[in-house]
Design an enzyme around this catalytic site. Structure first.
Site, mmCIF file in Angstrom:
data_model
loop_
_atom_site.group_PDB
_atom_site.id
_atom_site.type_symbol
_atom_site.label_atom_id
_atom_site.label_comp_id
_atom_site.label_asym_id
_atom_site.label_seq_id
_atom_site.Cartn_x
_atom_site.Cartn_y
_atom_site.Cartn_z
ATOM 1 N N HIS A 18 -47.452 -22.947 -127.176
ATOM 2 C CA HIS A 18 -47.987 -23.531 -128.409
ATOM 3 C C HIS A 18 -49.493 -23.724 -128.319
ATOM 4 O O HIS A 18 -50.179 -23.667 -129.337
ATOM 5 C CB HIS A 18 -47.287 -24.856 -128.706
ATOM 6 C CG HIS A 18 -45.972 -24.682 -129.392
ATOM 7 N ND1 HIS A 18 -45.635 -25.326 -130.564
ATOM 8 C CD2 HIS A 18 -44.900 -23.912 -129.092
ATOM 9 C CE1 HIS A 18 -44.420 -24.973 -130.946
ATOM 10 N NE2 HIS A 18 -43.951 -24.109 -130.055
ATOM 11 N N VAL A 52 -52.552 -20.802 -130.830
ATOM 12 C CA VAL A 52 -53.421 -21.306 -131.903
ATOM 13 C C VAL A 52 -54.871 -20.868 -131.732
ATOM 14 O O VAL A 52 -55.385 -20.072 -132.510
ATOM 15 C CB VAL A 52 -53.329 -22.844 -132.000
ATOM 16 C CG1 VAL A 52 -54.252 -23.369 -133.101
ATOM 17 C CG2 VAL A 52 -51.893 -23.259 -132.295
ATOM 18 N N ASP A 99 -56.703 -22.970 -124.412
ATOM 19 C CA ASP A 99 -57.882 -23.820 -124.238
ATOM 20 C C ASP A 99 -57.566 -25.307 -124.173
ATOM 21 O O ASP A 99 -58.465 -26.146 -124.227
ATOM 22 C CB ASP A 99 -58.871 -23.575 -125.374
ATOM 23 C CG ASP A 99 -58.278 -23.896 -126.743
ATOM 24 O OD1 ASP A 99 -57.097 -24.302 -126.817
ATOM 25 O OD2 ASP A 99 -59.002 -23.737 -127.749
ATOM 26 N N PRO A 112 -44.799 -20.472 -135.016
ATOM 27 C CA PRO A 112 -43.499 -20.123 -135.607
ATOM 28 C C PRO A 112 -42.703 -21.378 -135.946
ATOM 29 O O PRO A 112 -42.698 -22.347 -135.197
ATOM 30 C CB PRO A 112 -42.810 -19.326 -134.480
ATOM 31 C CG PRO A 112 -43.922 -18.865 -133.594
ATOM 32 C CD PRO A 112 -44.965 -19.928 -133.658
#
Length: 201
Positions: A67, A71, A75, A164
């Site tokens: 996750h 995006v 990081d 998702p």
């Protein structure tokens, strides 16, 4: 699905997600060898302890890494809390009350900081913890290239749009994964990984 197939799913899913994430920095598996030589062993021990306490945590830490990477790249932006200038990705619909393992990463960061203040990034800790989680449940290992920098910005809107969702149709899911350089096979492999790791609890 047999044990070997499960191991293959873990390797394919995690390796492809990691290798498909673009990073301009020069990464190296030996990045901390001189500046924090005990960092990797400290992360490994903490992950083993967490998974030993709750085996399902292995899947949670791998999912947390996924996750994060999905995006803004790998990081650690998913770890940022709300502030006057930040809208946390933790509050995105597909993260809120769903993604877990934050406390494990916080614990690892605290241990590493006590040895090497300001040296090891949270982004690298999350990446290594995902690998070590696989190993902790008898999955495969892989080389993690290190030297990522932590984000100072959060991508709440990106997380809401790009992660998702449980109710997403197949076409949307395939499109989301394709936008990250992954295909339908990779999507299925990652889904199987998370479900099997949960069932292994």
């Amino acid at each position: 699905m047999g044990f070997r197939s499960w191991r293959s799913c873990i390797f394919i899913a995690v390796f492809l997600i990691l290798s498909s994430t673009l990073c301009e920095a020069k990464l190296s598996p030996t990045f901390y060898d001189q500046t924090c030589p005990r960092a990797l062993s400290t992360i490994r021990k903490a992950v083993r302890r967490a998974v030993s306490h709750e085996r399902r945590m292995a899947a949670s830490l791998i999912r947390l890494h996924f996750h994060d990477c999905f995006v803004q790249g790998c990081d650690a932006s998913i770890l940022l809390d709300n502030s006057s200038t930040i809208q946390s990705e933790k509050n995105a619909p597909n993260n809120l009350n769903s993604v877990r393992g934050y406390e494990v990463i916080d614990n690892i960061k605290s241990k590493v900081e006590s040895m090497c203040p300001g040296v090891v990034s949270c982004a690298d800790i999350v990446a290594v913890a995902a690998r070590d989680s696989s190993v902790a449940v008898s999955g495969p290992t892989w080389i993690v290239k290190l030297g990522r920098r932590d984000s100072t910005t959060s991508g709440l809107s990106q997380a809401a749009a790009n992660l998702p969702g449980f109710s997403d149709c197949l076409d949307k899911l395939i499109t989301l994964f394709r936008s990250k350089g992954l295909n339908a096979r990779d999507m299925v492999a990652l889904s199987v990984l998370i479900q099997l790791a949960k069932q292994d609890a």
